[in-house]
Design an enzyme around this catalytic site. Structure first.
Site, PDB file in Angstrom:
ATOM      1  N   CYS A 104       0.798  -1.230   0.000  1.00 40.80           N
ATOM      2  CA  CYS A 104       0.000   0.000   0.000  1.00 40.80           C
ATOM      3  C   CYS A 104       0.830   1.279   0.000  1.00 40.80           C
ATOM      4  O   CYS A 104       0.830   2.008  -0.988  1.00 40.80           O
ATOM      5  CB  CYS A 104      -0.938   0.000   1.197  1.00 40.80           C
ATOM      6  SG  CYS A 104      -2.160  -1.317   1.091  1.00 40.80           S
TER       7      CYS A 104
HETATM    8  N1  LIG Z   1      -2.562  -6.209   1.702  1.00 44.33           N
HETATM    9  C1  LIG Z   1      -3.004  -5.142   2.317  1.00 44.33           C
HETATM   10  O1  LIG Z   1      -2.621  -4.849   3.443  1.00 44.33           O
HETATM   11  C2  LIG Z   1      -4.013  -4.223   1.676  1.00 44.33           C
HETATM   12  C3  LIG Z   1      -4.680  -3.300   2.487  1.00 44.33           C
HETATM   13  C4  LIG Z   1      -5.638  -2.470   1.924  1.00 44.33           C
HETATM   14  C5  LIG Z   1      -5.877  -2.549   0.556  1.00 44.33           C
HETATM   15  N2  LIG Z   1      -5.198  -3.438  -0.219  1.00 44.33           N
HETATM   16  C6  LIG Z   1      -5.528  -3.476  -1.640  1.00 44.33           C
HETATM   17  O2  LIG Z   1      -6.320  -4.621  -1.905  1.00 44.33           O
HETATM   18  C7  LIG Z   1      -6.021  -5.156  -3.189  1.00 44.33           C
HETATM   19  C8  LIG Z   1      -5.658  -6.617  -3.072  1.00 44.33           C
HETATM   20  O3  LIG Z   1      -4.466  -6.735  -2.345  1.00 44.33           O
HETATM   21  P1  LIG Z   1      -4.034  -8.060  -1.595  1.00 44.33           P
HETATM   22  O4  LIG Z   1      -2.908  -7.655  -0.699  1.00 44.33           O
HETATM   23  O5  LIG Z   1      -5.208  -8.747  -1.019  1.00 44.33           O
HETATM   24  O6  LIG Z   1      -3.470  -8.922  -2.826  1.00 44.33           O
HETATM   25  P2  LIG Z   1      -3.018 -10.463  -2.801  1.00 44.33           P
HETATM   26  O7  LIG Z   1      -1.928 -10.575  -3.816  1.00 44.33           O
HETATM   27  O8  LIG Z   1      -2.790 -10.919  -1.403  1.00 44.33           O
HETATM   28  O9  LIG Z   1      -4.303 -11.254  -3.317  1.00 44.33           O
HETATM   29  C9  LIG Z   1      -4.848 -11.084  -4.561  1.00 44.33           C
HETATM   30  C10 LIG Z   1      -5.468 -12.403  -5.020  1.00 44.33           C
HETATM   31  O10 LIG Z   1      -6.137 -12.137  -6.249  1.00 44.33           O
HETATM   32  C11 LIG Z   1      -5.942 -13.234  -7.121  1.00 44.33           C
HETATM   33  N3  LIG Z   1      -6.178 -12.764  -8.486  1.00 44.33           N
HETATM   34  C12 LIG Z   1      -5.368 -12.047  -9.300  1.00 44.33           C
HETATM   35  N4  LIG Z   1      -5.991 -11.762 -10.452  1.00 44.33           N
HETATM   36  C13 LIG Z   1      -7.227 -12.310 -10.382  1.00 44.33           C
HETATM   37  C14 LIG Z   1      -8.345 -12.357 -11.263  1.00 44.33           C
HETATM   38  N5  LIG Z   1      -8.322 -11.742 -12.451  1.00 44.33           N
HETATM   39  N6  LIG Z   1      -9.433 -13.021 -10.846  1.00 44.33           N
HETATM   40  C15 LIG Z   1      -9.477 -13.645  -9.645  1.00 44.33           C
HETATM   41  N7  LIG Z   1      -8.453 -13.628  -8.770  1.00 44.33           N
HETATM   42  C16 LIG Z   1      -7.343 -12.964  -9.128  1.00 44.33           C
HETATM   43  C17 LIG Z   1      -4.546 -13.714  -6.824  1.00 44.33           C
HETATM   44  O11 LIG Z   1      -4.335 -15.054  -7.218  1.00 44.33           O
HETATM   45  C18 LIG Z   1      -4.471 -13.511  -5.289  1.00 44.33           C
HETATM   46  O12 LIG Z   1      -4.866 -14.687  -4.605  1.00 44.33           O
HETATM   47  C19 LIG Z   1      -4.911  -4.284  -3.758  1.00 44.33           C
HETATM   48  O13 LIG Z   1      -5.462  -3.288  -4.568  1.00 44.33           O
HETATM   49  C20 LIG Z   1      -4.318  -3.643  -2.527  1.00 44.33           C
HETATM   50  O14 LIG Z   1      -3.738  -2.390  -2.818  1.00 44.33           O
HETATM   51  C21 LIG Z   1      -4.290  -4.299   0.313  1.00 44.33           C
END
Ligand SMILES: NC(=O)c1ccc[n+]([C@@H]2O[C@H](COP(=O)([O-])OP(=O)(O)OC[C@H]3O[C@@H](n4cnc5c(N)ncnc54)[C@H](O)[C@@H]3O)[C@@H](O)[C@H]2O)c1
Length: 447
Positions: free
Chosen positions: A291
């Site tokens: 982030c």
């Molecule tokens: N990790 C954090 O602390 C956090 C906090 C707030 C917001 N976010 C935001 O949330 C979003 C997700 O982040 P995350 O950390 O959960 O990511 P992550 O990489 O942990 O998980 C994403 C998942 O999405 C799957 N994926 C990718 N493309 C896909 C598709 N087309 N269809 C279905 N599944 C798909 C991947 O296989 C993975 O399992 C990002 O935009 C991030 O900026 C993350």
């Protein structure tokens, strides 16, 4: 375009012309809505767990077969969702995962939580959001609500998602509902999790906001409806830019204090006694995670397209990304005090994850610290109870156990991440030279 009154997808019974707003709100109240979650990662899996806890059935969709298989076995790959909790939901039939895109027509609510990284040139990489949107659009039926949770630039929901979904001929706010609701999860935070972190929701139309708010309300304690997706998108960007800028400011203050020979932590603690107008941020090795280092660039990129330069974001990014070099200089200095060079010196890094008590090394400043030390010929080893192996940028290392002997054997110890499990008193006592980017040893000694 599909004629009004016709079934949008006959197999799923999505009939156009019904009062879908009322129907979805009723399903939310009765917990009969099926919740779809696209992307079962750090954001998606905790959300799935909260929805299941509230009594909803959840269908998770992920393109990763490994993720789908482990979730279906009740095994969690996310620390914030213990496997026992996930297994309980899987066993009760409340959480199921699939990689079958066709099943995206089943859920009443589809929340998208896919990655939004930066490209090599630091521009937004929106390809995951795009492909998830296209998958959802291919199976869209009347009576579905869509929510984008991924952090992104303002305008993504309206300019990128809405046209893709409207190609179906269905009408937003009537036949289907679309909103942006930023995930604010703070991995490893014991006090605030998905359930008790207020949730901001901005729909394309007021009906979209109402429907999505109703569907999340059983799982989240406080809902914060706002007037548009752009407000919700910018809320998240303001929050993370605020953090990036304040961390940048306090890191610059660390450099300033170092030059003046003043203890920056003492200055911060003293400033923090002011009961108003000051908020405590602490210096460190830089910023990491999915982030803080990335999100502000989504805003900067959008503004460049509008011919405006977001200067605070640039300066904060510059200062924060220079911090690994600042601390590596401290290691050079500490070794110098012992008449040693970095080349050949045994340097023990404590903490590789980007922040305390989590197992995530994405964008971790530790990667730069290790790389810079290795480039100068340092023999780097590390200890991190959450990261048994560290493979990044051509670096391949395994975590060493942390005891008095390992600490004594190092010419210099660098604390990069202040995990709660480390015995800092022992580290402080045994280290021949110590560079403590988190003030962990002194802070623990105080308490
Ligand atoms: N990790 C954090 O602390 C956090 C906090 C707030 C917001 N976010 C935001 O949330 C979003 C997700 O982040 P995350 O950390 O959960 O990511 P992550 O990489 O942990 O998980 C994403 C998942 O999405 C799957 N994926 C990718 N493309 C896909 C598709 N087309 N269809 C279905 N599944 C798909 C991947 O296989 C993975 O399992 C990002 O935009 C991030 O900026 C993350």
């Amino acid at each position: 375009m599909r004629p009004l009154g016709a079934s949008a997808t006959p197999d799923s019974g999505g009939v156009v012309g019904k009062n879908w707003e009322q129907e979805l709100i009723a399903k939310a109240e009765q917990r009969t809505a099926l919740i779809g979650i696209v992307g079962l990662g750090y954001v998606g899996l905790p959300l799935a767990a909260e929805m299941a806890e509230a009594g909803f059935k959840v269908l998770g969709y992920d393109v990763s077969r490994r993720v789908v298989d482990t979730v279906n076995k009740g095994v969690s790959h996310i620390l914030d969702v213990p496997s026992e909790r996930l297994a309980r939901f899987v066993k009760a039939g409340l959480i199921t995962a699939t990689d079958d895109e066709g099943r995206l027509s089943e859920p009443d609510l589809v929340a998208i939580a896919v990655p939004t990284p930066l490209s090599k040139t630091r521009d937004p990489d929106i390809s995951y959001v795009l492909s998830a949107t296209q998958a959802v659009a291919r199976h869209l039926r009347a009576g579905q609500a869509m929510v984008l949770e991924s952090t992104t630039y303002p305008g993504t929901t309206r300019d990128l998602m809405l046209p893709a979904l409207e190609k179906s001929g269905l009408k937003v706010g009537v036949d289907f509902f679309l909103a942006f609701s930023p995930e604010r999860v703070d991995p490893g935070n014991q006090r605030f999790q998905t359930r008790n972190t207020p949730k901001v929701i901005g729909g394309i139309t007021p009906a979209c906001t109402r429907v999505v708010t109703a569907l999340y309300a059983p799982a989240i304690e406080t809902m914060v409806p706002v007037s548009s997706p752009e407000v919700a998108e910018l809320t998240k960007l303001l929050e993370n830019t605020f953090r990036a800028v304040n961390i940048g400011l306090v890191n610059e203050m660390a450099i300033v204090c170092d030059k003046l020979g003043v203890d920056v932590w003492e200055v911060i603690d003293a400033a923090n006694t002011k009961p108003f107008g000051f908020m405590k941020f602490t210096p460190g090795p830089g910023v990491g995670g999915h982030c803080i280092p990335l999100d502000p660039h989504y805003l900067a990129w959008k503004m460049r397209a509008l011919n405006y330069r977001t200067r605070f974001i640039e300066v904060a990014g510059e200062v924060n990304s220079q911090m690994p070099e600042f601390w590596v200089d401290k290691v050079v200095h500490a070794l110098n005090q012992q008449s040693k060079a970095v080349r050949g010196a045994r340097i023990l890094v404590i903490g590789i994850a980007y922040k305390k008590d989590i197992d995530d090394i994405r964008e971790s400043p530790a990667i730069d610290v290790v790389r810079l030390l290795q480039e100068q010929g340092g023999q780097v080893s590390y200890h991190d109870p959450f990261i048994p192996e560290f493979k990044e940028d051509g670096i391949l290392l395994s975590s060493v156990p942390l005891d008095a002997a390992t600490v004594r054997a190092a010419d210099c110890v660098v604390i990069v991440t202040d995990h709660g499990t480390v015995d800092y008193a022992m580290v402080g006592r045994e280290a021949r030279a110590l560079v403590d980017t988190r003030h962990a040893v002194a802070d623990r000694a105080k308490h």
